[in-house]
Design a protein around this motif. Structure first.
Motif, PDB file in Angstrom:
ATOM      1  N   GLN A  72       0.822  -1.208   0.000  1.00 21.68           N
ATOM      2  CA  GLN A  72       0.000   0.000   0.000  1.00 21.68           C
ATOM      3  C   GLN A  72       0.855   1.256   0.000  1.00 21.68           C
ATOM      4  O   GLN A  72       0.576   2.220  -0.723  1.00 21.68           O
ATOM      5  CB  GLN A  72      -0.925  -0.011   1.218  1.00 21.68           C
ATOM      6  CG  GLN A  72      -1.842   1.197   1.325  1.00 21.68           C
ATOM      7  CD  GLN A  72      -2.788   1.101   2.511  1.00 21.68           C
ATOM      8  OE1 GLN A  72      -2.925   0.038   3.116  1.00 21.68           O
ATOM      9  NE2 GLN A  72      -3.435   2.200   2.841  1.00 21.68           N
ATOM     10  N   HIS A  73       1.923   1.271   0.787  1.00 22.50           N
ATOM     11  CA  HIS A  73       2.786   2.447   0.841  1.00 22.50           C
ATOM     12  C   HIS A  73       3.723   2.515  -0.353  1.00 22.50           C
ATOM     13  O   HIS A  73       4.231   3.588  -0.666  1.00 22.50           O
ATOM     14  CB  HIS A  73       3.580   2.454   2.152  1.00 22.50           C
ATOM     15  CG  HIS A  73       2.785   2.962   3.313  1.00 22.50           C
ATOM     16  ND1 HIS A  73       2.832   4.263   3.737  1.00 22.50           N
ATOM     17  CD2 HIS A  73       1.892   2.343   4.125  1.00 22.50           C
ATOM     18  CE1 HIS A  73       2.022   4.431   4.760  1.00 22.50           C
ATOM     19  NE2 HIS A  73       1.447   3.279   5.025  1.00 22.50           N
ATOM     20  N   LEU A 100       7.150  -1.175   8.121  1.00 24.46           N
ATOM     21  CA  LEU A 100       7.710  -0.597   6.901  1.00 24.46           C
ATOM     22  C   LEU A 100       9.238  -0.595   6.947  1.00 24.46           C
ATOM     23  O   LEU A 100       9.897  -0.875   5.947  1.00 24.46           O
ATOM     24  CB  LEU A 100       7.182   0.824   6.700  1.00 24.46           C
ATOM     25  CG  LEU A 100       5.664   0.965   6.537  1.00 24.46           C
ATOM     26  CD1 LEU A 100       5.284   2.438   6.407  1.00 24.46           C
ATOM     27  CD2 LEU A 100       5.160   0.184   5.349  1.00 24.46           C
ATOM     28  N   GLU A 131       1.316   8.555   1.402  1.00 29.39           N
ATOM     29  CA  GLU A 131       0.398   8.167   2.476  1.00 29.39           C
ATOM     30  C   GLU A 131       1.162   8.143   3.803  1.00 29.39           C
ATOM     31  O   GLU A 131       2.260   7.597   3.891  1.00 29.39           O
ATOM     32  CB  GLU A 131      -0.192   6.795   2.194  1.00 29.39           C
ATOM     33  CG  GLU A 131      -1.200   6.322   3.227  1.00 29.39           C
ATOM     34  CD  GLU A 131      -2.465   7.165   3.222  1.00 29.39           C
ATOM     35  OE1 GLU A 131      -2.961   7.467   4.315  1.00 29.39           O
ATOM     36  OE2 GLU A 131      -2.933   7.517   2.124  1.00 29.39           O
ATOM     37  N   THR A 132       0.599   8.747   4.840  1.00 29.41           N
ATOM     38  CA  THR A 132       1.281   8.793   6.132  1.00 29.41           C
ATOM     39  C   THR A 132       1.035   7.510   6.911  1.00 29.41           C
ATOM     40  O   THR A 132      -0.011   6.861   6.766  1.00 29.41           O
ATOM     41  CB  THR A 132       0.796   9.995   6.957  1.00 29.41           C
ATOM     42  OG1 THR A 132      -0.598   9.840   7.236  1.00 29.41           O
ATOM     43  CG2 THR A 132       1.018  11.292   6.188  1.00 29.41           C
ATOM     44  N   ALA A 133       1.996   7.166   7.771  1.00 26.02           N
ATOM     45  CA  ALA A 133       1.853   5.972   8.596  1.00 26.02           C
ATOM     46  C   ALA A 133       0.712   6.129   9.588  1.00 26.02           C
ATOM     47  O   ALA A 133      -0.008   5.163   9.884  1.00 26.02           O
ATOM     48  CB  ALA A 133       3.168   5.679   9.321  1.00 26.02           C
ATOM     49  N   THR A 159      -2.640   5.463   7.781  1.00 28.51           N
ATOM     50  CA  THR A 159      -2.809   4.043   7.486  1.00 28.51           C
ATOM     51  C   THR A 159      -3.121   3.261   8.751  1.00 28.51           C
ATOM     52  O   THR A 159      -3.951   2.345   8.743  1.00 28.51           O
ATOM     53  CB  THR A 159      -1.535   3.487   6.825  1.00 28.51           C
ATOM     54  OG1 THR A 159      -1.242   4.243   5.654  1.00 28.51           O
ATOM     55  CG2 THR A 159      -1.707   2.028   6.452  1.00 28.51           C
ATOM     56  N   ASN A 196      11.571   6.824   5.919  1.00 28.88           N
ATOM     57  CA  ASN A 196      10.839   8.071   5.794  1.00 28.88           C
ATOM     58  C   ASN A 196      11.801   9.199   5.461  1.00 28.88           C
ATOM     59  O   ASN A 196      12.674   9.523   6.262  1.00 28.88           O
ATOM     60  CB  ASN A 196      10.090   8.365   7.098  1.00 28.88           C
ATOM     61  CG  ASN A 196       9.169   9.547   6.966  1.00 28.88           C
ATOM     62  OD1 ASN A 196       9.499  10.649   7.354  1.00 28.88           O
ATOM     63  ND2 ASN A 196       7.991   9.321   6.408  1.00 28.88           N
TER      64      ASN A 196
END
Length: 345
Positions: free
Chosen positions: A72-73, A105, A79-81, A84, A112
């Protein structure tokens, strides 16, 4: 008592095998009696001195969920953690924290970082950039030695490049000593024109009568009278085989500018729109900005800024400039591999 290191564990087992008593081993290693007894029992049971694997806290996500979160990432890097994690539920409907998601991740080598900033590229921009790179892909050093790369750059008293870092303690972010005060638009500035090539430099030219208001920027009249006539035209007349490159800024594409270039027989190397990857002077400006930031006495006023720019310009080694210009062969190859898209340049 401190934990035994792997070497101490092997030493303790070796002494026990040599028929030394537990008390003798305790005095030699310097640990508790219970530690030696447990080490001996573990070695007899597992034939190893390593710690047994601990179960720890049960994982809140399954292996399948971990793969889904990573994919997804990878599909949406922005998209921020935290977002999510709010929309993810683990085993038995348990909520997943943002910290847990970051660990998942990170376990798949996702880190990041700040995104790279590049110009907005349309499909036509990509096609034009790709065509330019393909057209000059076979050029060699002797061909690029003919090119004079030019551009303008605005230098500010307070550059906002994000490279400034400070050392501070946690919780002291807004302490007075840790605050960097700056003008929102960089404060006073100066507009500079310059050109570089292999074993040559033209400039720097400080634009005169350029203010901050609308209409007070670099226009075709200022570009012709302050750059083309006093600098570019004499240079081209001296080096007849030279190719002059400029970007597609309005002062460069104005009819008066184009007429003046044709009248003086200036050979232009076309430059596609929004393609800084194919102009090495962009990296030259970055080198100059870094050197200005590193000056022992940085300019404090608008009057000091042109002198600082001129000083730093003269200090950049020509060998470094040559390296930038002769990297055009690799730049073209990189743009072709990216199909006209953004590159590391």
């Amino acid at each position: 008592m401190p934990r035994l290191s792997p070497d101490q564990r092997q030493q303790a087992i070796g002494r026990l095998d040599a028929r030394q008593s537990v008390q003798q081993v305790v005095r030699a290693v310097g640990v508790n009696v219970t530690t030696v007894y447990r080490l001996q029992q573990r070695f007899h049971a597992t034939n190893s001195t390593c710690d047994l694997r601990r179960r720890g806290r049960p994982r809140v996500t399954t292996a399948g969920q971990d793969r889904h979160l990573v994919h997804q990432h990878q599909r949406d890097a922005f998209e921020t953690a935290a977002n999510t994690a709010r929309n993810t539920f683990g085993v038995h409907g348990q909520p997943v924290s943002a910290r847990t998601l970051r660990r998942r991740l990170g376990g798949q080598n996702l880190v990041n970082r700040r995104p790279a900033r590049r110009p907005v590229l349309t499909a036509q921009h990509r096609l034009d950039c790709l065509a330019r790179a393909q057209q000059h892909a076979r050029w060699r050093h002797r061909d690029w030695r003919r090119v004079l790369f030019s551009d303008e750059k605005r230098f500010c008293l307070e550059p906002g490049d994000g490279r400034i870092r400070i050392w501070r303690r946690p919780g002291q972010r807004f302490a007075n000593i840790n605050i960097l005060q700056h003008d929102r638009w960089g404060g006073a500035s100066v507009m500079i024109w310059g050109a570089i090539g292999v074993s040559l430099q033209v400039g720097p030219v400080v634009f005169l009568n350029v203010g901050q208001g609308r209409g007070n920027g670099v226009n075709a009249d200022r570009y012709i009278n302050q750059v083309l006539l006093p600098y570019v035209v004499p240079f081209v007349q001296r080096y007849r085989n030279c190719l002059f490159q400029q970007d597609n800024a309005r002062p460069h594409t104005a009819r008066a500018t184009q007429d003046r270039l044709r009248h003086n027989s200036v050979n232009i190397l076309p430059h596609p729109a929004r393609s800084p990857d194919l102009n090495p002077i962009e990296h030259f400006w970055d080198i100059m900005q870094r050197r200005i930031n590193a000056l022992a006495r940085r300019p404090r006023t608008a009057a000091e800024l042109p002198a600082a720019v001129t000083q730093v310009w003269a200090q950049v080694p020509q060998q470094q400039i040559n390296h930038l210009v002769l990297s055009m062969h690799w730049r073209c190859a990189t743009v072709i591999n990216a199909q006209g898209g953004a590159t590391r340049y």
